[in-house]
Design a protein around this motif. Structure first.
Motif, PDB file in Angstrom:
ATOM      1  N   LEU A   1     -94.803  75.796  19.299  1.00 33.81           N
ATOM      2  CA  LEU A   1     -95.115  76.946  18.466  1.00 33.81           C
ATOM      3  C   LEU A   1     -93.915  77.293  17.597  1.00 33.81           C
ATOM      4  O   LEU A   1     -92.773  77.177  18.039  1.00 33.81           O
ATOM      5  N   VAL A   2     -94.181  77.743  16.387  1.00 35.31           N
ATOM      6  CA  VAL A   2     -93.144  78.301  15.527  1.00 35.31           C
ATOM      7  C   VAL A   2     -93.184  79.815  15.696  1.00 35.31           C
ATOM      8  O   VAL A   2     -94.240  80.432  15.577  1.00 35.31           O
ATOM      9  N   THR A   3     -92.041  80.389  15.994  1.00 41.20           N
ATOM     10  CA  THR A   3     -91.924  81.835  16.115  1.00 41.20           C
ATOM     11  C   THR A   3     -90.975  82.324  15.031  1.00 41.20           C
ATOM     12  O   THR A   3     -89.846  81.836  14.926  1.00 41.20           O
ATOM     13  N   VAL A   4     -91.449  83.253  14.223  1.00 39.51           N
ATOM     14  CA  VAL A   4     -90.657  83.808  13.125  1.00 39.51           C
ATOM     15  C   VAL A   4     -90.053  85.127  13.585  1.00 39.51           C
ATOM     16  O   VAL A   4     -90.770  86.025  14.028  1.00 39.51           O
ATOM     17  N   HIS A   5     -88.742  85.231  13.460  1.00 42.87           N
ATOM     18  CA  HIS A   5     -88.010  86.414  13.887  1.00 42.87           C
ATOM     19  C   HIS A   5     -87.337  87.077  12.681  1.00 42.87           C
ATOM     20  O   HIS A   5     -86.839  86.383  11.788  1.00 42.87           O
ATOM     21  N   ASN A   6     -87.326  88.405  12.691  1.00 45.14           N
ATOM     22  CA  ASN A   6     -86.520  89.209  11.769  1.00 45.14           C
ATOM     23  C   ASN A   6     -86.845  89.044  10.288  1.00 45.14           C
ATOM     24  O   ASN A   6     -85.998  89.318   9.441  1.00 45.14           O
ATOM     25  N   GLY A  50     -82.312  78.002  17.807  1.00 43.95           N
ATOM     26  CA  GLY A  50     -83.241  78.142  16.696  1.00 43.95           C
ATOM     27  C   GLY A  50     -82.583  77.803  15.374  1.00 43.95           C
ATOM     28  O   GLY A  50     -81.482  77.241  15.323  1.00 43.95           O
ATOM     29  N   ILE A  51     -83.263  78.180  14.301  1.00 50.93           N
ATOM     30  CA  ILE A  51     -82.822  77.855  12.948  1.00 50.93           C
ATOM     31  C   ILE A  51     -82.867  79.113  12.102  1.00 50.93           C
ATOM     32  O   ILE A  51     -83.872  79.826  12.098  1.00 50.93           O
ATOM     33  N   ASP A 101     -90.934  74.048  20.473  1.00 52.58           N
ATOM     34  CA  ASP A 101     -90.924  75.467  20.131  1.00 52.58           C
ATOM     35  C   ASP A 101     -89.756  75.729  19.190  1.00 52.58           C
ATOM     36  O   ASP A 101     -88.598  75.560  19.576  1.00 52.58           O
ATOM     37  N   VAL A 102     -90.076  76.132  17.964  1.00 52.32           N
ATOM     38  CA  VAL A 102     -89.048  76.359  16.956  1.00 52.32           C
ATOM     39  C   VAL A 102     -88.994  77.847  16.636  1.00 52.32           C
ATOM     40  O   VAL A 102     -89.998  78.441  16.251  1.00 52.32           O
ATOM     41  N   ARG A 103     -87.826  78.414  16.825  1.00 49.53           N
ATOM     42  CA  ARG A 103     -87.601  79.814  16.488  1.00 49.53           C
ATOM     43  C   ARG A 103     -86.881  79.866  15.149  1.00 49.53           C
ATOM     44  O   ARG A 103     -85.804  79.292  15.006  1.00 49.53           O
ATOM     45  N   LEU A 104     -87.514  80.549  14.185  1.00 48.30           N
ATOM     46  CA  LEU A 104     -86.926  80.698  12.862  1.00 48.30           C
ATOM     47  C   LEU A 104     -86.455  82.130  12.670  1.00 48.30           C
ATOM     48  O   LEU A 104     -87.235  83.075  12.829  1.00 48.30           O
ATOM     49  N   ASP A 105     -85.200  82.297  12.340  1.00 49.01           N
ATOM     50  CA  ASP A 105     -84.668  83.609  11.981  1.00 49.01           C
ATOM     51  C   ASP A 105     -84.671  83.674  10.459  1.00 49.01           C
ATOM     52  O   ASP A 105     -83.968  82.915   9.799  1.00 49.01           O
ATOM     53  N   LEU A 106     -85.478  84.583   9.918  1.00 44.96           N
ATOM     54  CA  LEU A 106     -85.637  84.679   8.464  1.00 44.96           C
ATOM     55  C   LEU A 106     -85.039  85.967   7.899  1.00 44.96           C
ATOM     56  O   LEU A 106     -85.369  86.364   6.789  1.00 44.96           O
ATOM     57  N   ARG A 107     -84.144  86.598   8.624  1.00 49.13           N
ATOM     58  CA  ARG A 107     -83.593  87.883   8.164  1.00 49.13           C
ATOM     59  C   ARG A 107     -82.930  87.789   6.799  1.00 49.13           C
ATOM     60  O   ARG A 107     -82.908  88.758   6.056  1.00 49.13           O
ATOM     61  N   ALA A 158     -79.037  76.988   9.128  1.00 45.81           N
ATOM     62  CA  ALA A 158     -78.023  76.798  10.163  1.00 45.81           C
ATOM     63  C   ALA A 158     -78.716  76.856  11.509  1.00 45.81           C
ATOM     64  O   ALA A 158     -79.668  77.620  11.697  1.00 45.81           O
ATOM     65  N   TYR A 159     -78.256  76.027  12.420  1.00 47.12           N
ATOM     66  CA  TYR A 159     -78.751  76.087  13.790  1.00 47.12           C
ATOM     67  C   TYR A 159     -77.990  77.216  14.477  1.00 47.12           C
ATOM     68  O   TYR A 159     -76.761  77.280  14.410  1.00 47.12           O
ATOM     69  N   THR A 160     -78.727  78.104  15.111  1.00 45.44           N
ATOM     70  CA  THR A 160     -78.117  79.297  15.687  1.00 45.44           C
ATOM     71  C   THR A 160     -78.945  79.813  16.850  1.00 45.44           C
ATOM     72  O   THR A 160     -80.063  79.353  17.069  1.00 45.44           O
TER      73      THR A 160
END
Length: 100
Positions: A74-79, A13-14, A42-48, A4-6
């Motif tokens: 840059l890809v940034t991985v969050h959570n 991000g995604i 710049d792609v932010r990925l939320d992987l919680r 989901a885009y969020t």
């Protein structure tokens, strides 16, 4: 895998959730087609909520990271859960993405 885009850390991000495997390759490539990396490198990925990733999923994340890098992003991985981060580090994906 579901996506989901969020909002991720205040930016678009995604969010990826569930099990991310070879069977999700079509869905992941659809996601890449929808996200204009040239305009938003710049792609932010939320992987919680990501619970598992296999070698094919890792390969797909390398594809994303390389496309972002080529576009000066840059890809940034969050959570991400600790075991997901550990898996990504074991395969040296941490050289291509940043963890937050």
């Amino acid at each position: 895998m579901e996506y989901a885009y969020t909002d991720v850390d205040g930016q678009e991000g995604i969010m990826l959730s569930g099990r991310f495997t070879y069977d999700d390759s079509r869905k992941f490539h659809d996601l890449l087609a929808d996200w204009d990396i040239g305009a938003r490198p710049d792609v932010r990925l939320d992987l919680r909520y990501l619970t598992f990733l296999d070698s094919a999923a890792i390969g797909m994340l390398f594809v994303l990271a390389n496309r972002c890098r080529d576009a000066k992003g840059l890809v940034t991985v969050h959570n991400a859960q600790p075991y997901i981060v550990q898996t990504m580090r074991r395969v040296a994906l941490d050289q291509y993405v940043e963890f937050r």
